[in-house]
Scaffold this motif. Structure first.
Motif, PDB file in Angstrom:
ATOM      1  N   ASN A  92      20.282  20.496  18.546  1.00 24.93           N
ATOM      2  CA  ASN A  92      19.915  19.071  18.443  1.00 24.93           C
ATOM      3  C   ASN A  92      19.340  18.719  17.073  1.00 24.93           C
ATOM      4  O   ASN A  92      19.085  17.545  16.800  1.00 24.93           O
ATOM      5  N   TYR A  93      19.120  19.734  16.249  1.00 26.07           N
ATOM      6  CA  TYR A  93      18.569  19.482  14.914  1.00 26.07           C
ATOM      7  C   TYR A  93      19.548  18.627  14.107  1.00 26.07           C
ATOM      8  O   TYR A  93      20.728  18.951  13.988  1.00 26.07           O
ATOM      9  N   ASN A  94      19.055  17.519  13.556  1.00 25.93           N
ATOM     10  CA  ASN A  94      19.929  16.579  12.835  1.00 25.93           C
ATOM     11  C   ASN A  94      19.531  16.390  11.377  1.00 25.93           C
ATOM     12  O   ASN A  94      20.065  15.507  10.697  1.00 25.93           O
ATOM     13  N   GLY A  95      18.611  17.188  10.886  1.00 30.14           N
ATOM     14  CA  GLY A  95      18.243  17.117   9.477  1.00 30.14           C
ATOM     15  C   GLY A  95      17.207  16.069   9.148  1.00 30.14           C
ATOM     16  O   GLY A  95      16.777  15.977   7.983  1.00 30.14           O
ATOM     17  N   THR A  96      16.793  15.269  10.113  1.00 28.82           N
ATOM     18  CA  THR A  96      15.787  14.250   9.847  1.00 28.82           C
ATOM     19  C   THR A  96      14.417  14.898   9.673  1.00 28.82           C
ATOM     20  O   THR A  96      14.190  16.037  10.085  1.00 28.82           O
ATOM     21  N   LEU A  97      13.496  14.159   9.107  1.00 30.10           N
ATOM     22  CA  LEU A  97      12.159  14.685   8.843  1.00 30.10           C
ATOM     23  C   LEU A  97      11.436  15.029  10.140  1.00 30.10           C
ATOM     24  O   LEU A  97      10.771  16.070  10.237  1.00 30.10           O
ATOM     25  N   ILE A  98      11.580  14.188  11.147  1.00 30.39           N
ATOM     26  CA  ILE A  98      10.919  14.427  12.431  1.00 30.39           C
ATOM     27  C   ILE A  98      11.466  15.698  13.082  1.00 30.39           C
ATOM     28  O   ILE A  98      10.718  16.529  13.612  1.00 30.39           O
ATOM     29  N   LYS A 100      12.913  18.214  11.565  1.00 26.24           N
ATOM     30  CA  LYS A 100      12.483  19.376  10.786  1.00 26.24           C
ATOM     31  C   LYS A 100      11.019  19.688  11.054  1.00 26.24           C
ATOM     32  O   LYS A 100      10.632  20.865  11.117  1.00 26.24           O
ATOM     33  N   GLU A 101      10.199  18.666  11.210  1.00 20.83           N
ATOM     34  CA  GLU A 101       8.786  18.864  11.537  1.00 20.83           C
ATOM     35  C   GLU A 101       8.649  19.656  12.834  1.00 20.83           C
ATOM     36  O   GLU A 101       7.858  20.600  12.912  1.00 20.83           O
ATOM     37  N   PHE A 102       9.433  19.278  13.834  1.00 23.00           N
ATOM     38  CA  PHE A 102       9.315  19.907  15.146  1.00 23.00           C
ATOM     39  C   PHE A 102       9.750  21.369  15.110  1.00 23.00           C
ATOM     40  O   PHE A 102       9.000  22.260  15.512  1.00 23.00           O
ATOM     41  N   PHE A 103      10.962  21.622  14.633  1.00 21.98           N
ATOM     42  CA  PHE A 103      11.514  22.970  14.694  1.00 21.98           C
ATOM     43  C   PHE A 103      10.825  23.920  13.705  1.00 21.98           C
ATOM     44  O   PHE A 103      10.395  25.016  14.083  1.00 21.98           O
ATOM     45  N   ALA A 104      10.726  23.493  12.456  1.00 22.25           N
ATOM     46  CA  ALA A 104      10.095  24.357  11.456  1.00 22.25           C
ATOM     47  C   ALA A 104       8.618  24.563  11.777  1.00 22.25           C
ATOM     48  O   ALA A 104       8.088  25.675  11.653  1.00 22.25           O
ATOM     49  N   GLY A 105       7.949  23.497  12.213  1.00 27.09           N
ATOM     50  CA  GLY A 105       6.537  23.602  12.562  1.00 27.09           C
ATOM     51  C   GLY A 105       6.301  24.544  13.723  1.00 27.09           C
ATOM     52  O   GLY A 105       5.349  25.340  13.717  1.00 27.09           O
ATOM     53  N   SER A 106       7.179  24.495  14.727  1.00 27.80           N
ATOM     54  CA  SER A 106       7.050  25.394  15.878  1.00 27.80           C
ATOM     55  C   SER A 106       7.191  26.848  15.458  1.00 27.80           C
ATOM     56  O   SER A 106       6.430  27.719  15.897  1.00 27.80           O
TER      57      SER A 106
END
Length: 229
Positions: A92-98, A100-106
């Motif tokens: 579901n990752y679409n490259g948006t900032l939100i 990226k915040e969720f996946f990378a932050g997790s």
């Protein structure tokens, strides 16, 4: 090895290094200099999440007790949940900032958690999520071989073997992660999950085996004493 896998898979999947904060500190400074406040806030959040993972892991271990059996169970289970969610929802990752915040932050939270867990359990002898300190320690120890007395060389050699093994498995994990991501996309995050489950299962079985062994030993000793009496 799990850290190497997550590092490669996270970078290929989300274009973010997820196992340490050194690079993020430099990127944060660059964004500040360019007055890109929005991106700087995101990077600051990532660094805070890595810190939060380390804090959470250390807090759990200190509350349960470092020497208590299974004090590491909750932090590892949290890491398994995060990696499983990433494996199932990463597409579901679409490259948006939100996004990226969720996946990378997790993933940064999970790696901070793992790094602190191993550091505390090993008495600060091992750090698993990055190689900077490991290479530094290895260089120091190799130099010590030329200056250390013979009776102390065995200890230094053990430390060298330990750091060589950490470097080898981290690199093996990184190479495997890159290959697996090309083949299986985000489902490759199930591989570190399997490794963590195996490690937990092995350790639980090892502890159980020790308990049965000690119980059996005490029983045999008791029988011998009763026979003598």
């Amino acid at each position: 090895m799990t850290a190497g896998l997550v590092n490669a898979e996270g970078f290929l999947g989300f274009s973010v290094l997820t196992t340490n904060v050194t690079g993020h500190a430099a990127l944060f400074a660059e964004r500040i200099a360019l007055q890109d406040w929005k991106t700087a806030q995101v990077i600051a959040l990532w660094m805070c999440l890595f810190f939060s993972g380390a804090f959470f892991s250390s807090l759990v271990i200190s509350l349960i007790g470092r020497n208590q059996r299974f004090s590491y169970l909750l932090p590892v289970m949290v890491e398994i949940v995060i990696l499983t969610v990433t494996a199932l929802t990463g597409h579901n990752y679409n490259g948006t900032l939100i996004s990226k915040e969720f996946f990378a932050g997790s993933l940064l939270f999970a790696m901070g958690l793992q790094n602190a867990l191993v550091t505390v359990v090993s008495g600060a002898a091992v750090r698993t999520t990055h190689l900077t300190g490991t290479f530094t320690d290895l260089g120091i120890e190799l130099a010590q071989l030329f200056r250390t007395e013979a009776k102390e060389k065995s200890i230094v050699k053990q430390k060298i073997k330990l750091h060589f093994s950490i470097i080898f498995f981290f690199m093996a994990g990184a190479v495997s992660g890159a290959y697996l991501f090309q083949r299986f996309s985000f489902y490759c995050f199930f591989v570190p999950v399997i490794i963590l489950i195996f490690a937990l299962t092995y350790d639980i079985l090892r502890i159980k085996a020790k308990q049965y062994y000690r119980a059996g030993l005490y029983s045999v000793k008791g029988t011998i004493k009763n026979t003598h009496h």
